[in-house]
Design a protein around this motif. Structure first.
Motif, PDB file in Angstrom:
ATOM      1  N   GLU A 151       7.094  -4.549 -17.656  1.00 46.10           N
ATOM      2  CA  GLU A 151       8.150  -4.076 -18.551  1.00 46.10           C
ATOM      3  C   GLU A 151       9.096  -3.234 -17.709  1.00 46.10           C
ATOM      4  OE1 GLU A 151       8.771  -1.970 -22.884  1.00 46.10           O
ATOM      5  OE2 GLU A 151       6.870  -1.716 -21.843  1.00 46.10           O
ATOM      6  N   VAL A 152      10.377  -3.594 -17.744  1.00 48.09           N
ATOM      7  CA  VAL A 152      11.358  -2.941 -16.887  1.00 48.09           C
ATOM      8  C   VAL A 152      12.549  -2.467 -17.703  1.00 48.09           C
ATOM      9  CG1 VAL A 152      10.724  -4.303 -14.856  1.00 48.09           C
ATOM     10  CG2 VAL A 152      12.547  -5.103 -16.333  1.00 48.09           C
ATOM     11  N   ALA A 153      13.280  -1.521 -17.122  1.00 50.30           N
ATOM     12  CA  ALA A 153      14.546  -1.069 -17.688  1.00 50.30           C
ATOM     13  C   ALA A 153      15.630  -1.388 -16.670  1.00 50.30           C
ATOM     14  CB  ALA A 153      14.510   0.418 -17.980  1.00 50.30           C
ATOM     15  N   THR A 154      16.724  -1.962 -17.126  1.00 52.62           N
ATOM     16  CA  THR A 154      17.827  -2.268 -16.218  1.00 52.62           C
ATOM     17  C   THR A 154      18.681  -1.032 -16.046  1.00 52.62           C
ATOM     18  OG1 THR A 154      19.353  -2.986 -17.949  1.00 52.62           O
ATOM     19  CG2 THR A 154      17.873  -4.668 -17.024  1.00 52.62           C
ATOM     20  N   VAL A 155      19.576  -1.076 -15.069  1.00 55.44           N
ATOM     21  CA  VAL A 155      20.464   0.054 -14.844  1.00 55.44           C
ATOM     22  C   VAL A 155      21.422   0.234 -16.019  1.00 55.44           C
ATOM     23  CG1 VAL A 155      20.321   0.024 -12.334  1.00 55.44           C
ATOM     24  CG2 VAL A 155      22.042  -1.367 -13.471  1.00 55.44           C
ATOM     25  N   GLY A 156      21.592  -0.799 -16.826  1.00 53.25           N
ATOM     26  CA  GLY A 156      22.443  -0.715 -18.007  1.00 53.25           C
ATOM     27  C   GLY A 156      21.707  -0.212 -19.239  1.00 53.25           C
ATOM     28  N   GLY A 157      20.393  -0.003 -19.133  1.00 56.48           N
ATOM     29  CA  GLY A 157      19.633   0.544 -20.241  1.00 56.48           C
ATOM     30  C   GLY A 157      18.884  -0.468 -21.079  1.00 56.48           C
TER      31      GLY A 157
END
Length: 104
Positions: free
Chosen positions: A41-47
């Motif tokens: 599970e990841v978060a992108t730099v855009g949220g």
């Protein structure tokens, strides 16, 4: 001769305070991006938060499942952080409290 010593000393200080830590952070980020794999599970730099469900052939594009039947294709370098790893644990810190009392 004294001005050359001062110039060399300033460069050494700048190297140890600015350049070296930046290189270390860049190496840590590159290692984190290489470690991102299917199931994480990841978060992108855009949220955007999602789960990696596929990695396209060159390895530079990953598919994130953000909801059931909703997948986004993003570049691997757009991953800002790995929230939980499929290989185990994930973040060691407990989730942050939003100030809402869950017992009510």
């Amino acid at each position: 001769m004294g001005s050359i010593i001062i110039l060399v000393a300033l460069f050494a200080i700048m190297y140890f305070l600015m350049i070296r830590p930046q290189r270390k952070r860049a190496a840590e980020r590159a290692a984190m991006l290489r470690a991102a794999d299917i199931g994480d599970e990841v978060a992108t730099v855009g949220g955007v938060i999602g789960k990696i469900v596929a990695v396209e052939e060159p390895g530079e594009v990953v598919c994130l499942e953000v909801d059931s039947d909703v997948e986004l294709r993003v570049q691997r370098r757009a991953i800002g952080e790995i929230i939980t790893s499929a290989g185990g644990g994930g973040a060691d810190d407990p989730p942050a409290s939003d100030g809402v009392n869950e017992s009510e």
